[in-house]
Design an enzyme around this catalytic site. Sequence first.
Site, PDB file in Angstrom:
ATOM      1  N   LYS A 195       7.551 -18.773  -0.676  1.00  0.00           N
ATOM      2  CA  LYS A 195       6.832 -19.137  -1.910  1.00  0.00           C
ATOM      3  C   LYS A 195       7.728 -19.876  -2.896  1.00  0.00           C
ATOM      4  CE  LYS A 195       5.356 -15.062  -3.176  1.00  0.00           C
ATOM      5  NZ  LYS A 195       6.077 -14.276  -2.142  1.00  0.00           N
ATOM      6  N   ARG A 211      -0.812  -9.042  -8.112  1.00  0.00           N
ATOM      7  CA  ARG A 211      -0.254  -8.176  -7.066  1.00  0.00           C
ATOM      8  C   ARG A 211      -1.277  -7.153  -6.570  1.00  0.00           C
ATOM      9  NH1 ARG A 211       5.229  -8.474  -6.326  1.00  0.00           N
ATOM     10  NH2 ARG A 211       6.404  -9.625  -7.897  1.00  0.00           N
ATOM     11  N   ARG A 256      19.335 -12.920   5.798  1.00  0.00           N
ATOM     12  CA  ARG A 256      19.887 -13.417   4.529  1.00  0.00           C
ATOM     13  C   ARG A 256      21.239 -12.761   4.234  1.00  0.00           C
ATOM     14  NH1 ARG A 256      15.058 -13.500   0.114  1.00  0.00           N
ATOM     15  NH2 ARG A 256      15.481 -11.258   0.143  1.00  0.00           N
ATOM     16  N   ARG A 282       9.135  -2.891   2.612  1.00  0.00           N
ATOM     17  CA  ARG A 282       8.677  -3.850   1.586  1.00  0.00           C
ATOM     18  C   ARG A 282       7.438  -4.594   2.069  1.00  0.00           C
ATOM     19  NH1 ARG A 282      13.582  -7.567   0.773  1.00  0.00           N
ATOM     20  NH2 ARG A 282      12.189  -8.804  -0.524  1.00  0.00           N
ATOM     21  N   ARG A 307      22.538  -7.703   1.583  1.00  0.00           N
ATOM     22  CA  ARG A 307      22.083  -6.848   0.497  1.00  0.00           C
ATOM     23  C   ARG A 307      21.354  -5.628   1.067  1.00  0.00           C
ATOM     24  NH1 ARG A 307      19.003 -10.939  -3.514  1.00  0.00           N
ATOM     25  NH2 ARG A 307      17.470 -10.642  -1.869  1.00  0.00           N
TER      26      ARG A 307
END
Length: 211
Positions: free
Chosen positions: A16, A92, A126, A166, A155
């Site tokens: 996005k 959301r 990532r 998530r 991370r």
Amino acid sequence: MVQPRILILGAPGAGKGTQSANIVDEFGVDHITTGDALRANKEMDLSDMDTEYDTPGEYMDQGELVPDKVVNAIVDEALSQADGFVLDGYPRNLDQAEELEEMTDLDVVLYLDVDEEELVHRLTGRRLDPETGDIYHVEYNPPEDPEVEARLEQREDDTEETVRERLRVYEENTEPVVEYYEEKGTLERIDGNQAPDAVWESLKGTIEDAA
């Protein structure tokens, strides 16, 4: 050409942010995210809303979730100041989608449709450079400098377990939003499994047809 009013939906890792930046460059619209809108309106007076705190900044300083009605008011304010926009990160949930209906008329709702395993691959790959804050990807965007590569870290929220949780939470909350726009006939599904340039060509053509 009238500046379009665009909503972009997609799971974490769907692209996005990348595609919103392309939309801003191509169509000259504002990129509105809830995070940016909150930060820009930290001192907004909420005293008439019967909330725990009198400004959004107080919620943020306490590390507390900003209530939906405050987020709604801030998004409404941001949209009212934009001639055209790409809205990213809101709504959301279904209640917010219904609130958005009262705020503005959307030209198109874009949904970046990406397979779960591809999302997991993107997010778990990532890596963060702790010295610069730059984000890389072990496959799609590795650093050229071996010294940078050596200090990269994953991370905590990019481990596979955390990523899958998530994505589960995202789907639970946002699937009803996707269905809401699908039933209204404004949702356009874009194959987000493609390379970013191919995704952009699909998005660009869809926006031009809708605006």
